[in-house]
Design a protein around this motif. Structure first.
Motif, short mmCIF file in Angstrom:
data_model
loop_
_atom_site.label_atom_id
_atom_site.label_comp_id
_atom_site.label_asym_id
_atom_site.label_seq_id
_atom_site.Cartn_x
_atom_site.Cartn_y
_atom_site.Cartn_z
N GLU A 41 1.08 -1.15 0.18
CA GLU A 41 0.08 -0.03 0.39
C GLU A 41 0.87 1.21 0.13
O GLU A 41 1.58 0.97 0.47
N LYS A 42 0.72 2.14 -0.49
CA LYS A 42 1.16 3.30 -0.64
C LYS A 42 0.71 4.42 0.34
O LYS A 42 -0.60 5.37 -0.29
N VAL A 43 1.24 4.39 1.83
CA VAL A 43 0.30 6.13 1.86
C VAL A 43 1.48 6.88 3.29
O VAL A 43 2.20 6.12 3.87
N GLU A 44 0.87 7.36 2.50
CA GLU A 44 2.08 8.59 3.24
C GLU A 44 0.99 9.71 3.65
O GLU A 44 2.21 10.85 4.46
N MET A 53 -0.90 9.34 5.65
CA MET A 53 -1.21 8.91 7.73
C MET A 53 -1.02 8.19 7.75
O MET A 53 -0.15 7.17 7.12
N VAL A 54 -0.59 7.15 9.51
CA VAL A 54 -0.42 6.03 9.87
C VAL A 54 -1.57 5.57 9.37
O VAL A 54 -2.39 5.08 9.99
N PHE A 55 -0.86 3.89 8.93
CA PHE A 55 -1.52 3.17 8.39
C PHE A 55 -1.43 2.06 9.38
O PHE A 55 0.19 1.17 8.67
N THR A 56 -2.13 0.96 10.00
CA THR A 56 -1.59 -0.29 9.97
C THR A 56 -2.24 -1.15 10.39
O THR A 56 -3.48 -0.93 10.34
N ASP A 57 -2.28 -2.28 10.29
CA ASP A 57 -3.58 -3.22 10.89
C ASP A 57 -3.84 -2.97 12.67
O ASP A 57 -2.65 -3.10 13.14
N SER A 58 -4.63 -4.29 12.65
CA SER A 58 -4.87 -3.88 14.13
C SER A 58 -3.74 -4.35 14.99
O SER A 58 -3.95 -4.17 16.58
N ALA A 59 -3.08 -5.00 14.68
CA ALA A 59 -1.72 -5.61 15.29
C ALA A 59 -0.53 -4.38 15.41
O ALA A 59 0.28 -4.76 16.28
N ARG A 60 -1.29 -3.69 15.39
CA ARG A 60 -0.32 -2.54 15.07
C ARG A 60 1.63 -2.45 14.26
O ARG A 60 1.84 -2.07 14.24
N GLY A 92 2.51 -1.62 11.33
CA GLY A 92 2.55 -0.22 10.21
C GLY A 92 3.49 -0.74 8.42
O GLY A 92 4.26 -1.54 8.71
N VAL A 93 3.09 0.29 7.60
CA VAL A 93 3.56 0.51 6.33
C VAL A 93 3.40 2.22 5.91
O VAL A 93 2.69 2.10 6.79
N GLY A 94 4.55 2.28 5.83
CA GLY A 94 4.54 4.10 4.73
C GLY A 94 5.01 4.55 6.03
O GLY A 94 6.00 4.04 7.21
N PRO A 95 5.47 5.68 5.26
CA PRO A 95 7.10 6.65 6.33
C PRO A 95 6.50 7.22 7.52
O PRO A 95 7.58 7.49 8.39
N ARG A 96 4.87 6.81 7.56
CA ARG A 96 4.42 7.25 9.01
C ARG A 96 4.88 6.74 9.93
O ARG A 96 4.53 7.63 11.04
N SER A 150 5.72 -2.27 21.93
CA SER A 150 7.09 -2.57 21.86
C SER A 150 6.99 -4.54 21.26
O SER A 150 6.01 -4.89 21.44
N GLY A 151 8.30 -4.91 20.97
CA GLY A 151 8.18 -5.99 20.93
C GLY A 151 7.82 -6.35 19.34
O GLY A 151 8.61 -7.26 18.56
N GLU A 152 7.32 -5.25 18.07
CA GLU A 152 7.07 -5.38 17.07
C GLU A 152 8.23 -4.72 15.97
O GLU A 152 7.99 -3.76 16.73
N THR A 153 8.41 -5.00 14.67
CA THR A 153 8.74 -4.77 13.84
C THR A 153 7.42 -3.50 13.33
O THR A 153 6.62 -4.24 13.20
N ALA A 154 8.62 -2.76 12.65
CA ALA A 154 7.72 -1.64 11.71
C ALA A 154 7.03 -1.88 10.48
O ALA A 154 6.26 -2.05 10.90
#
Lengths: 460, 385
Positions: free
Chosen positions: A47-50, A52-59, A61-65, A73-77
């Protein structure tokens, strides 16, 4: 202002108009300085999302934000490998496990909640797995597939309810302590999570209705979905409807007071490179296009009936019925039965370049929807210089003047409009010329401004 | 001595019904709607406004003069649906204070497409005026005040002594709209509409008064006196339906009409004239050339209200390419030439679009075109078979 937005899909991974609308609306809101954290059940990584903060429900995420502060904590971006695992492959919870998860997730937040909220009976009800008197667990339980003898199947795989359960539990567990001002939720799949979150956090809830179960299913109403919609709409502080048509449906089917429902019409982003495709309008025949899910709501059977009235008078016409859905086999039978095979093409579900090309080749886009809360495809067709004929039972009919309109059931009138549009190139040209200008004004900016008014209204 | 030339246009078209491609040949016109509109406008406008004018003529002992142009399609529908309205126009005619103008019987755009058809429709209308009002028009006004030098020549050839036209700024330039001019190269007088004053009543009645309020006869007359020189003729040219239909009685428009003449005549240096009297009493100040077509419609005051887009031009080309083979079909064909049908097909945006859709019986310009195209096709098919 910070908005926690709950959605179900996002381009390019979309099944309908919902994801496209969320993309348009959030981009325009971001332009207005609104900060958004958009949560979907599943992230694919491309997904190309610049904006806003864009994540799944487990936090995840994808994109520069996405930065470390946005990630639990304990999860990678960005962990594309992990997040690409289809959500339905994760172990299902059965209803009692779901309840357990909700209860424990909520209890974890319990201590950090302000006392006032902790004391509220609704918050207590939530602890017991109930929201507003609706038993969330049984509301989310998959319905038994109906066997009504005429081949109608359940339109949602049972696991959509499992997905909703998982999403709800995840959102409560991971976003209850998030800092935001408003919860904004798109369509029924996100309503349980949104209502529960509103109850635990005490934040105002804006419910955005892109379509209702009444629109999608007609007579074969899924009562669980209808019930989820009802409790979401009842719990909402404000409701955004995509059309006056939808607003009236909400009032009628859910007995919701009109003064908490606000109409915000969808917009469309202007398209640049239409000319390239336009040159491809070299098909030797007139092309009339239906494009959408082949389901009751979209009226594909009406499209075939209409075609049968047109064909005798415009011999070189080709009707293209693009899309997939539960009614496709029946509609193909209908075409064969009426001996219209030579005038029909079924290219299936189109996306990307194929979709754009189809829109461009068409001389006419017809949307004979039985019930259409908005109908964003009509605006897309116009952005490809294709004039449109739309049913009066659509939200888009409220905003589009330069289109032909008829009742979906008025087969003869629809055929009359199609025949004349095909016979008179001048009519098609004039409609497109004017509609293109009109669509330019239906920009998402206008939708964003109206949405912000709703936000301001609910914060005060 | 300054004077006012008040001319009112009376017109009703034969509106089409939403005739379908699948309809079998037959009834093209929306008789129910046409009856409803004619009876409504007769009750709201024609009858009460005529009564008011008759009263003024009697009260002023014939000093008040007024001019009408009534189309053939309006007269026919009055005969059928509102004979009292026709009778009240005839009563006005008998006072001798009313002049009737010539135009095309069918309120058509024939002047732009077919010289022979134009001529025939003008003659038909003259005959009709003779029959109904016992006078043969000597002064001409073309459909919607459409005019150009070439139309001026055609009118001259038909023997008319004067013609009315829109006082378009670009045409007039530094010249006054309140002077009498001459058609280029012809011995035909040209009277121009003072659109600023006329539109104060027609379009801005509710807001053109003092402090943005309703216009009063006093402030209108004051404005007129301010702008007119000693030897001027002020052309107040309006749709008659302005009085009671476009502006409802509640707006005070009928009272305005009833009180205006006395208010003008209160200053004894002012008088009312019919166009025939104008050309007897005023010499023309010179030729005025209309090198392009002008009209009184829309902001553009050109032909774009009827042939500004592709569908309008297609419909017009189709109708003027047709040659009817029977008298019955000729009747239908002429009713289809009425300019209103093409006016409904306008796709303009903004202010003008509101005026177009106010008049249109169709939901959109495209539906107006489709009904027209279906009828035209059916008419052609009926002829071929």
């Amino acid at each position: 202002m910070k908005i926690l937005m709950l959605g179900w899909e996002y381009p390019p991974h979309i099944a309908g108009g919902l994801g496209t609308a969320c993309q348009g609306l959030t981009s325009a809101l971001a332009d207005q300085g609104i900060s958004i954290h958009f949560v979907v059940p599943q992230i694919y990584g491309d997904e190309k999302v610049e904006h806003m903060v864009f994540t799944d429900s487990a936090r995840r995420g994808v994109g520069p934000r996405i930065d470390s502060s946005e990630v639990a904590s304990g999860e990678t971006a960005i962990d594309v490998e992990v997040s690409r695992v289809p959500a339905f492959l994760t172990p299902y919870w059965n209803p009692s496990q779901f309840k357990e998860a909700v209860v424990s997730a909520t209890k974890r937040q319990w201590a950090s909640l302000p006392r006032a909220i902790r004391e509220e009976p609704v918050a207590r009800a939530l602890i017991d797995g109930e929201v507003f008197g609706v038993d969330l667990v049984s509301a989310l339980a998959p319905e038994q597939p109906r066997s009504n003898g005429n081949g109608s199947r359940a339109r949602y795989a049972p696991d959509i309810f499992k997905e909703v359960e998982r999403f709800t539990a995840d959102v409560i567990a991971r976003f209850s302590s998030e800092s935001f001002d408003i919860i904004h939720a798109h369509d029924w799949m996100t309503f349980p999570a949104a209502v529960a979150l509103a109850q635990t956090t005490g934040k105002p809830l804006v419910i955005h209705v892109h379509s209702l179960e009444h629109d999608r299913s007609g007579l074969f109403l899924n009562s669980s979905i209808n019930e989820i919609e009802n409790f979401g709409l009842s719990a909402a502080d404000r409701i955004i409807a995509v059309s006056h048509y939808t607003k009236r449906s909400i009032e009628k089917h859910h007995n919701i007071s009109a003064n908490k429902i606000f109409v915000v019409h969808n917009g469309v982003y202007p398209r640049g490179a239409v000319t390239d495709y336009r040159l491809k309008k070299t098909w030797p025949r007139h092309v009339v296009l239906f494009l959408g899910r082949v389901t009751f709501q979209k009226g594909p059977d009406y499209f075939v009936e209409i075609a049968s009235r047109v064909i005798p008078h415009v011999p070189d016409v080709l009707f293209v019925l693009a899309g997939s859905g539960d009614m496709l086999p029946a509609v193909m039978d209908q075409v064969r039965g009426m001996k219209l095979d030579n005038h029909f093409l079924f290219p299936g579900f189109l996306q990307g370049e194929e979709l754009e090309e189809m829109f461009s080749i068409a001389d006419l886009y017809v949307m004979p929807s039985v019930s259409e809360p908005f109908g964003i495809t009509a605006l897309e067709a116009i952005s490809f210089d294709t004039p449109v004929i739309i049913s009066k039972q659509s939200g888009v009919a409220e905003v589009l003047r330069h289109a032909l309109k008829a009742d979906f059931w008025d087969i003869e009138r629809m055929a009359d409009l199609i025949i004349n549009s095909l016979l008179h190139e001048e009519l098609r040209n004039e409609m497109v010329l004017m509609a293109r200008e009109e669509v330019r004004r239906l920009h998402w900016d206008a939708a964003a401004l109206k949405t912000i008014e709703v936000y301001q209204d609910v914060i005060v | 001595m300054p004077s006012v030339c008040a001319y009112f246009q009376v017109h009703q078209p034969y509106r089409l019904r939403p005739f379908s491609f699948f309809d079998k040949s037959g009834d093209y016109f929306n008789n129910a709607l046409n009856r409803e509109v004619m009876q409504r406008v007769a009750a709201r406008c024609y009858i009460p406004a005529n009564q008011a004018l008759l009263k003024i003529i009697k009260a002023t002992r014939g000093t008040f003069k007024v001019t009408f142009s009534i189309t053939g399609t309006a007269i026919e529908q009055m005969r059928e649906y509102a004979p009292e309205a026709l009778k009240s126009f005839q009563e006005l005619a008998r006072t001798g204070c009313v002049e009737f103008l010539g135009e095309t019987y069918h309120h058509s755009l024939a002047s732009l497409y077919s010289p022979t058809e134009f001529r025939e429709q003008v003659l038909l209308h003259q005959d009709l005026m003779q029959t109904e009002f016992r006078c043969r028009p000597r002064i001409f006004r073309n459909t919607e005040l459409i005019f150009s030098d070439s139309i001026g020549a055609a009118i001259s050839d038909l023997g008319f002594k004067a013609v009315l036209a829109e006082g378009v700024d670009e045409i007039l330039g530094w010249r006054s709209p309140n002077s009498v001019y001459r058609v280029v190269g012809r011995d035909v007088a040209l009277l121009t509409k003072n659109y600023a004053l006329s539109d104060d009543i027609a379009f801005r009645f509710a807001t053109s008064g003092e402090h943005g309020g309703t216009l009063t006869p006093e402030s209108f007359v004051a404005r007129m006196r301010e702008r007119a020189q000693s030897d001027d003729v002020v052309g107040i040219f309006l749709d008659y339906e302005t009085f009671g239909e476009h502006h409802r009685e509640e707006s005070g428009i009928l009272r305005f009409l009833a009180e205006l003449p006395a208010c003008v005549l209160a200053d004894s240096s002012w008088k009312f004239l019919t166009p025939s009297e104008v050309i007897q009493q005023h010499k023309s100040v010179g030729e005025l050339s209309y090198p392009r077509h002008t009209s009184w419609a829309d902001c553009e005051r050109d032909l774009s209200a009827w042939r500004g887009n592709e569908i309008q031009r297609k419909a017009l080309d189709a109708i003027y390419a047709y040659t009817p083979d029977t008298e019955e079909r000729r009747q239908v064909w002429r009713k289809l030439q009425t300019s209103d049908h093409f006016y409904y097909m306008a796709t303009k945006e903004a202010a003008d679009s509101a005026v177009h859709s106010y008049f249109s019986p169709f939901e959109s310009p495209y539906e107006a075109f489709i009904a027209f195209a279906n009828v035209a096709r059916d008419l052609g098919a009926a002829q071929r078979s």
